[in-house]
Design an enzyme around this catalytic site. Structure first.
Site, short mmCIF file in Angstrom:
data_model
loop_
_atom_site.label_atom_id
_atom_site.label_comp_id
_atom_site.label_asym_id
_atom_site.label_seq_id
_atom_site.Cartn_x
_atom_site.Cartn_y
_atom_site.Cartn_z
N ARG A 64 38.48 34.82 37.73
CA ARG A 64 38.45 36.03 36.86
C ARG A 64 38.13 35.78 35.39
O ARG A 64 38.12 36.74 34.62
CB ARG A 64 39.79 36.79 36.92
CG ARG A 64 40.36 37.01 38.32
CD ARG A 64 39.45 37.81 39.17
NE ARG A 64 40.09 38.30 40.39
CZ ARG A 64 39.41 38.72 41.45
NH1 ARG A 64 38.08 38.69 41.45
NH2 ARG A 64 40.02 39.17 42.52
N HIS A 179 28.46 36.36 51.40
CA HIS A 179 29.44 37.35 51.86
C HIS A 179 28.66 38.34 52.72
O HIS A 179 27.83 39.10 52.20
CB HIS A 179 30.07 38.04 50.65
CG HIS A 179 31.03 39.12 50.98
ND1 HIS A 179 32.29 39.16 50.43
CD2 HIS A 179 30.95 40.21 51.79
CE1 HIS A 179 32.94 40.22 50.88
NE2 HIS A 179 32.14 40.87 51.71
N ASP A 304 39.48 32.16 49.52
CA ASP A 304 39.06 33.41 48.87
C ASP A 304 40.19 33.92 47.98
O ASP A 304 40.46 35.12 47.94
CB ASP A 304 38.65 34.44 49.92
CG ASP A 304 37.92 35.64 49.32
OD1 ASP A 304 37.62 35.61 48.11
OD2 ASP A 304 37.67 36.60 50.06
N HIS A 308 44.72 40.15 42.23
CA HIS A 308 44.75 41.46 41.56
C HIS A 308 46.21 41.74 41.22
O HIS A 308 47.12 41.29 41.94
CB HIS A 308 44.24 42.57 42.48
CG HIS A 308 42.81 42.40 42.90
ND1 HIS A 308 41.74 42.61 42.06
CD2 HIS A 308 42.27 42.00 44.08
CE1 HIS A 308 40.61 42.38 42.71
NE2 HIS A 308 40.90 42.00 43.94
O1 DOR Z 1 38.61 40.85 49.14
C1 DOR Z 1 37.80 40.35 48.38
N1 DOR Z 1 38.09 40.15 47.08
N2 DOR Z 1 36.60 40.00 48.84
C2 DOR Z 1 35.63 39.63 48.01
O2 DOR Z 1 34.53 39.43 48.47
C3 DOR Z 1 35.83 39.57 46.57
C4 DOR Z 1 37.25 39.38 46.26
C5 DOR Z 1 37.55 39.61 44.79
O3 DOR Z 1 36.85 39.06 43.97
O4 DOR Z 1 38.50 40.33 44.52
#
Ligand code: DOR
Length: 440
Positions: A64, A179, A304, A308
């Site tokens: 991020r 992806h 992955d 958030h």
């Molecule tokens: O669930 C996901 N979150 N899939 C993605 O491809 C991107 C990722 C994100 O960057 O939050």
């Protein structure tokens, strides 16, 4: 004989199988393997009752920074990884700005210096605009290669049509990470998630056909151009069946999330906190992924790691963003699967160290052998650890695995001979450096 570091009496898991032995490390590299009885060292680690694995690589994380540091930054994300036993990460390009130019890559490398706990490389986001430059840019130091989003996810990186995808595939030679979700089908089905929808509908909207269609489109173009591709986070039985027919050109990533969670239970329990792209699906697909772990179809595990905040996840579906943090729980959750007999410890090493080395060509890494970087993940296969939200170093501050008691847990992370984690705490300073690749 004198070393910088000696690790004594560990059960070393490497190309020789499992051997109780000592490791001597000098200048950041393995300098001796065997009984080092009389040798001395500046630092000694007693590893009796521990298994000593080649350092775990997490080849898919989102940190991020720049632009979205309220979710995570390079320091907090890599701290979480190191705490989880990870020695190296490949970071994704959907930051703000996107990593889609040499200046953006240089900026990330500068920010990483002295702040990242793990070794690292950064992906370029492939776009219609930069396609012509990618063959040159993908070889820049610190670059993990090119990543393409065929379906829209977090951020605005998107290559929706075959013409743009083909241009990107035609410009470059390194394995390209993709992806695979078909954007036209996502748009067609968007009306499914109208008022009143819950996260249970996420795998309906982003259904099996959405994933399979994109994967087939990608493979057709990869075969045409003889370009090696890496399908990220594969989630469906149908894709696995198809991908098995193209192993000469395609490699496959699976995630602990899709191997551990299943619909509908995960959405009942976690709601939008289980929402990610591509989605967690039902047990039929989870079983197919385990079969693909067993039969070798899956080449690597990544997490992955997609943090958030709670406030964002609490917005309610479908406003809630997709993604879950994962690096810090990666090794522990997978060791619990080892304890339950779902994969061997050797297969875990194959998926997290030998696998990344084989398909991405990390130079001088991922092998406990003389002359290689002394990267190690030390694990206690008997340790019981109950995962909590509170222990997460990620700025997200939560994990979908909170409450899970794992049998087996990482207890040490060593990067080029430097200890960065011991028994759940960071040690020393952030020593992370750019990963080098043998093809560049
Ligand atoms: O669930 C996901 N979150 N899939 C993605 O491809 C991107 C990722 C994100 O960057 O939050």
């Amino acid at each position: 004989m004198h070393f910088d570091l000696i690790i004594r009496h560990g059960t070393v898991v490497n190309q020789n199988g499992r051997t109780v032995t000592d490791l001597g490390i000098r200048g950041g590299k393995f300098a001796a393997i065997g009984d080092l009885g009389a040798a001395t060292a500046d630092q000694l680690i007693e590893a009796k009752n521990l298994h000593v694995l080649p350092g775990v690589i997490d080849s898919q994380v989102h940190y991020r920074e720049p632009g979205l540091e309220h979710k995570e930054d390079l320091a907090t994300g890599s701290a979480a990884a190191a705490l989880g036993g990870v020695v190296g990460v490949f970071e994704m390009p959907n930051t703000k700005p996107n990593t889609d130019s040499p200046a953006a890559l240089a900026d990330k490398l500068t920010r990483a210096k002295g702040r990242m706990w793990t070794d690292h490389a950064f992906y370029f986001g492939g776009t219609n605009e930069n396609a012509d430059h990618l063959a040159e840019w993908e070889n820049l130091p610190g670059c993990a290669g090119v990543k393409v989003f065929m379906g829209s996810s977090t951020g605005n990186l998107l290559v929706a049509d075959d013409a743009a995808l083909e241009r990107i595939i035609a410009h470059g030679h390194r394995r390209m990470a993709v992806h695979c979700e078909d954007e036209p089908r996502l748009l067609e089905r968007r009306s499914l998630i109208g008022p009143g929808a819950t996260a249970h509908l996420h795998p309906e909207w982003r259904d099996v056909e959405t994933a399979l269609r994109a994967t087939k489109r990608l493979v057709a173009l990869a075969v045409k151009h003889r370009r090696r591709v890496h399908v990220l986070h594969v989630t469906t039985a149908e894709e696995l069946e198809f991908l098995r027919q193209h192993k000469d050109i395609v490699t496959v990533e699976a995630l602990p999330n899709h191997l551990t969670l299943a619909a509908p239970e995960c959405y009942d329990r976690l709601g939008t906190y289980a929402q990610m792209n591509p989605p967690v699906r039902d047990d039929r697909h989870r079983q197919a992924l385990w079969a693909a772990i067993a039969d070798g179809t899956v080449d690597v595990l990544g997490t992955d790691h997609a943090p958030h905040t709670r406030a964002e996840k609490d917005l309610g579906y479908p406003q809630s963003p997709s993604g879950m943090p994962g690096s810090q729980t990666f090794v522990g959750v997978m060791l619990d699967h080892v304890a339950k007999g779902r994969l061997s410890l050797e297969r875990f090493v194959d998926l997290t160290s030998a696998g990344p080395q084989r398909i991405f060509g990390l130079a001088g890494k991922c092998r406990i052998a003389l002359g290689y970087d002394a990267d190690l993940t030390l694990v206690d296969l008997k340790k019981q650890h109950t995962i909590t939200d509170g222990e997460q170093a990620s700025r997200a501050g939560w994990t979908p695995f909170a409450g899970m008691t794992c049998t087996g847990w990482p207890v040490g992370t060593i990067i080029r001979g430097q200890q960065v984690m011991w028994d759940g705490a960071l040690v020393g300073t952030p020593v992370g450096a750019p990963i080098r690749f043998s093809e560049c």
